[in-house]
Design an enzyme around this catalytic site. Structure first.
Site, short mmCIF file in Angstrom:
data_model
loop_
_atom_site.label_atom_id
_atom_site.label_comp_id
_atom_site.label_asym_id
_atom_site.label_seq_id
_atom_site.Cartn_x
_atom_site.Cartn_y
_atom_site.Cartn_z
N ASP A 155 0.86 -1.18 0.00
CA ASP A 155 0.00 0.00 0.00
C ASP A 155 0.89 1.23 0.00
O ASP A 155 1.76 1.37 0.88
CB ASP A 155 -0.91 0.01 1.23
CG ASP A 155 -1.99 -1.06 1.18
OD1 ASP A 155 -2.06 -1.78 0.16
OD2 ASP A 155 -2.75 -1.19 2.15
N ASP A 168 -15.32 -3.57 -1.85
CA ASP A 168 -14.93 -3.35 -0.46
C ASP A 168 -16.18 -3.15 0.37
O ASP A 168 -16.97 -2.24 0.10
CB ASP A 168 -14.02 -2.12 -0.36
CG ASP A 168 -12.83 -2.21 -1.29
OD1 ASP A 168 -12.38 -3.34 -1.57
OD2 ASP A 168 -12.35 -1.17 -1.75
#
Length: 238
Positions: free
Chosen positions: A8, A129
């Site tokens: 990330d 998500d």
């Protein structure tokens, strides 16, 4: 089952967020390239990279780092974060990305998402998500009103082949994946390639997902916190 290591990116550094909060950031490596090199040298030829700056602002702040990883290491990269329109997809594909993960665009700009899906069906990945049972987008700051099953059903009719599903309540918590969620999706949508993400804490979590027939899983914090070794992760990829 394929295990996909995660990086990330936030402000050019490899980090992890806790439950998607930009206020709870842990920096794990100052150089994304060197972190990716560690994965490549361990035998991984495909990684998952999220541009957290892009997810929040819609600007591809970290694309130069992703380009460098691809050009220097020769591995394939799937990425998400900041993809808002068809032109963004084209730009990322031209930059060498092998998989484009879209959540915000799929919800807020469905026409461009469907166009991308029809033109590049093998590259497009729906980033589903979930936040309290609803599809979240815009850096997990907003949620859609349409139900998961309704939206997913429509997208499959449009040619969707791959879904990366993250339970946000599990992400970065090391509390174990939402096995019930992934089992339900796998059983209800057997034609979809399902990538699980969020909550993996130990080797047994990978073994359980593998036994359930889940196609792939993204592993981030469990590796960075030394809960799972690269050798254990790589053992599933043969």
């Amino acid at each position: 089952m394929q295990v996909i290591p995660a990086i990330d990116l936030l402000d050019g550094r490899a980090v992890r967020l806790h439950k998607g909060s930009y206020e709870e950031v842990t920096v794990y490596h100052e150089s994304p390239l060197e972190q990716a090199r560690i994965f490549a040298e361990a035998g991984f030829d495909h990684i998952h990279v999220v541009d957290l700056n892009g997810a929040r602002s819609g600007e591809f702040v970290n694309l130069p780092h992703i380009r460098e990883i691809i050009s220097e290491l020769g591995i394939s990269v799937q990425t998400g974060g900041g993809i808002r329109k068809y032109e963004d997809v084209k730009m990322l594909l031209d930059a060498g990305l092998s998989g484009i993960i879209c959540s915000s665009m799929a919800i807020k700009n469905e026409s461009d998402w469907v166009r991308s899906l029809k033109e590049h069906p093998e590259a497009m990945i729906l980033g589903m998500d979930l936040k309290e049972g609803k599809i979240a987008y815009a850096g997990w700051l907003e949620t859609a009103e349409e139900s998961v099953d309704s939206f997913l059903g429509r997208m499959i009719q449009e040619g969707l082949k791959e879904v990366l599903c993250t339970d946000i309540s599990k992400d970065g918590t090391l509390s174990g994946p939402n096995f019930d969620l992934y089992n339900r999706l796998h059983n209800n949508y057997p034609g979809i390639r399902l990538i699980a993400s969020g909550g993996v804490a130990e080797l047994s979590d990978l073994e359980t997902l593998n036994s359930a027939g889940i196609d792939a899983v993204v592993v981030g914090k469990a590796y960075y916190e030394n809960r799972i070794t690269l050798e254990e992760m790589a053992s599933f990829n043969y």
